[in-house]
Scaffold this active site. Structure first.
Site, short mmCIF file in Angstrom:
data_model
loop_
_atom_site.label_atom_id
_atom_site.label_comp_id
_atom_site.label_asym_id
_atom_site.label_seq_id
_atom_site.Cartn_x
_atom_site.Cartn_y
_atom_site.Cartn_z
N LYS A 13 6.94 6.04 -16.04
CA LYS A 13 8.35 6.41 -15.83
C LYS A 13 9.26 5.21 -16.03
O LYS A 13 10.25 5.28 -16.76
CB LYS A 13 8.55 6.98 -14.41
CG LYS A 13 7.68 8.18 -14.08
CD LYS A 13 7.90 8.67 -12.66
CE LYS A 13 7.51 7.70 -11.57
NZ LYS A 13 6.05 7.40 -11.48
N ARG A 88 11.22 13.26 -5.04
CA ARG A 88 9.78 13.24 -4.79
C ARG A 88 9.34 14.30 -3.79
O ARG A 88 8.14 14.41 -3.52
CB ARG A 88 9.41 11.87 -4.21
CG ARG A 88 8.82 10.88 -5.22
CD ARG A 88 8.66 9.59 -4.45
NE ARG A 88 7.65 8.70 -4.89
CZ ARG A 88 7.86 7.66 -5.72
NH1 ARG A 88 9.01 7.46 -6.28
NH2 ARG A 88 6.87 6.85 -5.99
N ARG A 127 -0.24 -4.02 -13.64
CA ARG A 127 1.21 -4.02 -13.84
C ARG A 127 1.87 -5.28 -13.29
O ARG A 127 1.55 -5.76 -12.20
CB ARG A 127 1.81 -2.79 -13.11
CG ARG A 127 3.32 -2.88 -12.92
CD ARG A 127 3.95 -1.55 -12.68
NE ARG A 127 3.61 -0.96 -11.40
CZ ARG A 127 3.98 0.27 -11.04
NH1 ARG A 127 4.67 1.03 -11.87
NH2 ARG A 127 3.64 0.74 -9.87
N ARG A 161 3.83 -6.27 -7.55
CA ARG A 161 4.21 -5.57 -6.33
C ARG A 161 3.07 -5.60 -5.31
O ARG A 161 1.93 -5.39 -5.67
CB ARG A 161 4.55 -4.12 -6.66
CG ARG A 161 5.93 -3.97 -7.28
CD ARG A 161 6.16 -2.61 -7.88
NE ARG A 161 5.72 -1.50 -7.03
CZ ARG A 161 5.87 -0.22 -7.39
NH1 ARG A 161 6.44 0.08 -8.54
NH2 ARG A 161 5.46 0.74 -6.60
N ARG A 172 -0.70 6.76 -2.66
CA ARG A 172 0.49 7.19 -3.42
C ARG A 172 0.17 8.39 -4.29
O ARG A 172 0.99 9.30 -4.43
CB ARG A 172 1.01 6.01 -4.26
CG ARG A 172 1.77 5.00 -3.38
CD ARG A 172 1.77 3.60 -3.96
NE ARG A 172 2.41 3.50 -5.25
CZ ARG A 172 2.25 2.47 -6.09
NH1 ARG A 172 1.46 1.46 -5.75
NH2 ARG A 172 2.87 2.44 -7.23
#
Ligand code: ADP
Ligand code: ADP
Ligand code: ZN
Length: 215
Positions: A13, A88, A127, A161, A172
């Site tokens: 996203k 969400r 990431r 992160r 998640r």
């Protein structure tokens, strides 16, 4: 034109939203980025959100919907919004309808990035982003052209992160399956959902999204 990018953590996203911003001058509204900024600033919202985010659970609907409303009010006239990581939950989807209606905006499209869950842990654990401009990268799938130098701003500082670890990712994903995936039928009933193969190369995903928003 306002669009929602929907998909589980690591679906792409943020990556695709950054490209739409560059190509179309749209604005990326990422509740995750807003919350991380609040945590960093130590604001009341940040203090409330920090531990929840570290566990990989969802922050309260009231907090994120308030953040989205504020950011929409800061848009230039006629500027389109890309909702990244919001809504969400069903309650957030309902709030978004009200938030948009109050501002005379309409939701043009919901783009669902369809991905294979097994690939997501590898995506998320690799990431990282530029610490200066926020451009996203991946250890294997999207490296800077010159190693150690951001393509976009030339910075040499990058960050990861704290919630991008295997344990938190599982939580998640569970939250996505239980609370976020069930909001799709709301938009399907309006005939505004388009699906894109999120397992394709980053450039091919972008091309598919461009095809959808141009039609
Ligand atoms: P990703 O896109 O990798 O799933 P985000 O950056 O969107 O991650 O979100 C990081 C964390 O911030 C989430 O795990 C959650 O704790 C919180 N968060 C972000 N957006 C929302 C939202 N719309 N509602 C509730 N919590 C959110
Ligand atoms: P999200 O915002 O949905 O959580 P990101 O856009 O941050 O996901 O992507 C997660 C990681 O996977 C990033 O490191 C990104 O560079 C990488 N990535 C994004 N899209 C793809 C893709 N189509 N193929 C391979 N890697 C991708
Ligand atoms: Zn940069």
């Amino acid at each position: 034109m306002d669009i929602i990018l929907l998909g589980p953590p690591g679906a792409g996203k943020g990556t695709q939203a950054q490209r739409l911003v560059e190509r179309h001058g749209m604005r990326q509204l990422s509740t995750g980025d807003m919350l991380r900024a609040a945590v960093k600033a130590g604001s009341p919202v940040g203090l409330q959100a920090k531990a929840v985010m570290e566990r990989g659970e969802l922050v309260s609907d009231e907090i994120v919907s308030a953040l989205i409303g504020e950011e929409l009010d800061a848009l230039a006239t006629g500027q389109g919004a890309i909702f990244d990581g919001y809504p969400r939950t069903a309650a957030q989807a309902k709030s978004l309808d009200a938030i948009l209606a109050a501002r005379g905006r309409t939701l043009a499209q919901v783009i669902e990035l369809e991905v294979d869950e097994d690939a997501l842990v590898a995506r998320i654990c690799g990431r990282y982003t530029c610490a200066n401009c926020g451009k996203g990268y991946h250890d294997t799938f999207e490296q800077p052209k010159v190693p150690g130098t951001c393509d976009k701003c030339g910075s040499h500082e990058f960050k990861r992160r704290p919630d991008d670890n295997e344990d938190t990712v599982r939580t998640r994903m569970g939250e996505y399956r239980a609370k976020t995936a069930p909001i799709l039928p709301i938009y399907e009933a309006r005939g505004i959902v388009a699906r894109v193969d999120g397992m394709a190369d980053i450039d091919n995903v972008t091309a598919a999204i461009e095809g959808i928003i141009k039609r």
